[in-house]
Design a protein around this motif. Structure first.
Motif, PDB file in Angstrom:
ATOM      1  N   HIS A  59     -11.149  61.105 -13.140  1.00  0.00           N
ATOM      2  CA  HIS A  59     -10.300  60.249 -13.711  1.00  0.00           C
ATOM      3  C   HIS A  59     -10.863  58.918 -13.944  1.00  0.00           C
ATOM      4  O   HIS A  59     -10.569  58.129 -12.874  1.00  0.00           O
ATOM      5  N   ALA A  93     -11.573  60.295 -18.806  1.00  0.00           N
ATOM      6  CA  ALA A  93     -10.392  60.684 -19.219  1.00  0.00           C
ATOM      7  C   ALA A  93      -9.874  59.946 -20.420  1.00  0.00           C
ATOM      8  O   ALA A  93      -8.892  59.264 -20.278  1.00  0.00           O
ATOM      9  N   GLU A 211      -2.859  64.181 -15.526  1.00  0.00           N
ATOM     10  CA  GLU A 211      -3.071  63.171 -14.589  1.00  0.00           C
ATOM     11  C   GLU A 211      -1.897  62.404 -14.007  1.00  0.00           C
ATOM     12  O   GLU A 211      -1.039  62.127 -14.871  1.00  0.00           O
TER      13      GLU A 211
END
Length: 365
Positions: A59, A93, A211
């Motif tokens: 991420h 991301a 996430e």
């Protein structure tokens, strides 16, 4: 590859958690375990230590800062900072920047993109996302599925200023249709989620990853485990929650209290998910307000949450690469690896000080 035709890595090569070899060779930028024949000693460079596959930051945001998209020179510095710590594969991301030019640079990390964030109108950070209403979600997901590298990023929840707290951004039906469209186009879907409310709808709608996932509870963790939905906790980012809460206290006291509670239970949440069998991967949320080059710190945070060292390493190496469909240190794979002075399985803090970084067969650090 520097001035040498062949790179020889000696010591302990951690091909997998249970597959440890004494050496590997790099010929033509690729991994081999067969000693090359007919190579003069002067054409061989030897590196010694403990070798891991290039780390994964699952991420990260290259091409983004706290104000929105950045120029190519700034994006390059971000990518180089990640490279220096050994993060050689990045799942971006969500970014409003076009970073396809990085694909032509063999000296920069490989990037798997999720297109641009897709958020509800006025429900995310300014200049980051496509801000839309639910009736447009399917079309925008299709657009970003085609723009990305097999991933799409939704903003699943954010502060609702009228409610004064985090709330879900999308109705269940819109999410179901959007995720189905992404899957039809061959893309996986992930979502930013801090709070509890959106998680069940997203998982039951078929989402592939969440996430942050700070809002996981004993009710939703089994659902994630049953469906195989991964989480990327970004604990180095969650560490900023107390400061964020303090900054919003006067205007949004409910939100501030909620953020503090999510922060306080962060380690328990991650450990409970891990214990239940939820796949956990390492990601930093670099870009925006966070510096790049934090993946070693994130792995250390995973161990503080109670994840065993080998599994925390897998979250940024073997397991993460398998999840993203990219090879590790297997025969014929691109030679992306990091060499350390000591065994990172014994102490993951070793990751903070790579001895050598090798990208596409070249020693770059």
């Amino acid at each position: 590859m520097s001035d040498h035709a062949v790179l020889h890595v000696k010591g302990r090569v951690l091909v997998g958690p249970d597959d440890v070899r004494d050496e590997l060779w790099v010929v033509g930028g690729r991994v081999t375990y067969d000693r090359p024949v007919g190579t003069a000693a002067g054409d061989i460079r030897t590196v010694q230590g403990w070798a891991l596959p290039g780390l994964v930051d699952a991420h990260c945001h290259v091409g983004l800062d706290g104000h929105g998209p950045v120029d190519a020179a700034t994006a390059e510095k971000q990518a180089l900072t990640d490279r220096e710590i050994g993060a050689l594969l990045i799942r971006d991301a969500g970014s409003p920047s076009d970073t396809r030019w990085i694909d032509d640079r063999e000296d920069l990390p490989k990037i798997i993109r999720a297109g641009r964030h897709i958020a509800r109108t006025r429900r995310y950070i300014r200049n980051y996302a496509h801000e839309i209403e639910p009736e447009g979600l399917v079309a925008y997901v299709a657009q970003e599925a085609r723009r990305g590298d097999g991933w799409v990023k939704l903003v699943g929840d954010w502060i609702d200023r009228d409610a004064g707290d985090l709330t879900a951004c999308w109705p269940r039906g819109a999410v179901e249709a959007a995720i189905a469209e992404a899957h039809r186009l061959g893309a996986r879907v992930t979502a930013h989620c801090f709070a509890e409310d959106s998680l069940r709808d997203l998982v039951e709608a078929g989402i592939d990853c969440v996430e942050h996932a700070t809002g996981l509870t004993e009710e939703t963790i089994p659902l994630f485990a049953e469906r195989g939905v991964a989480i990327v906790p970004t604990l180095v980012n969650i560490a900023t929650f107390p400061d964020l809460a303090a900054g919003g206290e006067a205007k949004f006291p409910r939100w501030s209290d909620h953020m503090r509670r999510l922060y306080d239970r962060r380690y328990d949440t991650v450990r409970a998910a891990y214990d239940a069998g939820v796949p956990v991967y390492a990601g930093t949320d670099a870009g925006g307000s966070l510096a790049h080059g934090l993946v070693a710190a994130e792995v250390a945070e995973l161990t503080l949450a109670g994840i065993p060292a080998v599994d925390a390493l897998s979250a940024t190496t073997w397991g993460a690469r398998e999840w993203l469909g990219r090879p590790g240190l297997v025969e014929g794979a691109p030679a992306d690896l990091v060499v350390y002075e000591a065994d990172p399985r014994a102490d993951v803090r070793v990751l903070a000080a790579p001895r050598r970084v090798v990208l596409n067969g070249r020693v770059v650090g």
